[in-house]
Design an enzyme around this catalytic site. Sequence first.
Site, PDB file in Angstrom:
ATOM      1  N   CYS A  98       4.492   1.888  -8.339  1.00 53.23           N
ATOM      2  CA  CYS A  98       4.487   0.736  -7.430  1.00 53.23           C
ATOM      3  C   CYS A  98       3.357  -0.219  -7.810  1.00 53.23           C
ATOM      4  CB  CYS A  98       4.306   1.218  -5.988  1.00 53.23           C
ATOM      5  SG  CYS A  98       4.178  -0.131  -4.800  1.00 53.23           S
ATOM      6  N   THR A 139       0.304  -0.521  -5.422  1.00 52.70           N
ATOM      7  CA  THR A 139      -0.448   0.704  -5.156  1.00 52.70           C
ATOM      8  C   THR A 139      -1.337   0.997  -6.349  1.00 52.70           C
ATOM      9  OG1 THR A 139       1.385   1.560  -3.810  1.00 52.70           O
ATOM     10  CG2 THR A 139      -0.207   3.172  -4.625  1.00 52.70           C
ATOM     11  N   GLY A 143       1.210   5.369  -7.464  1.00 50.96           N
ATOM     12  CA  GLY A 143       0.375   4.385  -8.152  1.00 50.96           C
ATOM     13  C   GLY A 143       0.883   4.042  -9.538  1.00 50.96           C
ATOM     14  N   THR A 182       0.857  -1.184   0.000  1.00 51.14           N
ATOM     15  CA  THR A 182       0.000   0.000   0.000  1.00 51.14           C
ATOM     16  C   THR A 182       0.887   1.225   0.000  1.00 51.14           C
ATOM     17  OG1 THR A 182      -1.967   0.957   0.993  1.00 51.14           O
ATOM     18  CG2 THR A 182      -0.198   0.416   2.496  1.00 51.14           C
TER      19      THR A 182
END
Length: 178
Positions: free
Chosen positions: A165, A168, A162, A7
């Site tokens: 990763c 994410t 985002g 996350t």
Amino acid sequence: MEQFHGTTIVSVRRGDKVALGGDGQVTLGNIVMKGGAKKVRRIYNGKVLVGFAGGTADAFSLLDRFEAKLEKHQGNLTRAAVELAKDWRTDRMLRRLEAMLITADATTTLVITGNGDVLDPEGGICAIGSGGAYAQAAATALAHNTELSPREIVEKSLEIAGDMCIYTNHNRVIETIE
């Protein structure tokens, strides 16, 4: 069984405003289990923001304990964080929990780790989780070079994380205190 993980949680404080945001992806190994999880919340009558990264069940357990510490210490964020970290470090069962928290109220932002650390981030910017380094770098650059609000910086930082990763996504939850 594999651990749920991955996350990005990021917090930016600028002036008398703070924003805390996170993505919504929950991953089990290499499988996306959920894309719209809410990992950022308001607690203590909406006066405290908290975001968590790490094992989902572990994070919820710590969140419950942190809320209890806040109640016990009448909303004193620093005291509650230090007491949680002490318990986390000394309790045999708690030591096995794999999660991190970012907490923020009107005046203070803290990172609480499983090692018993309570960190006050330098420059009012911090991030945790698999995309945390990307988000923190982006937030720092944006804070130093733009006049964007903390909410806008958090939003753009999560967007960049985002994109970089794989753990994410672009489903964001952002909370602010102004």
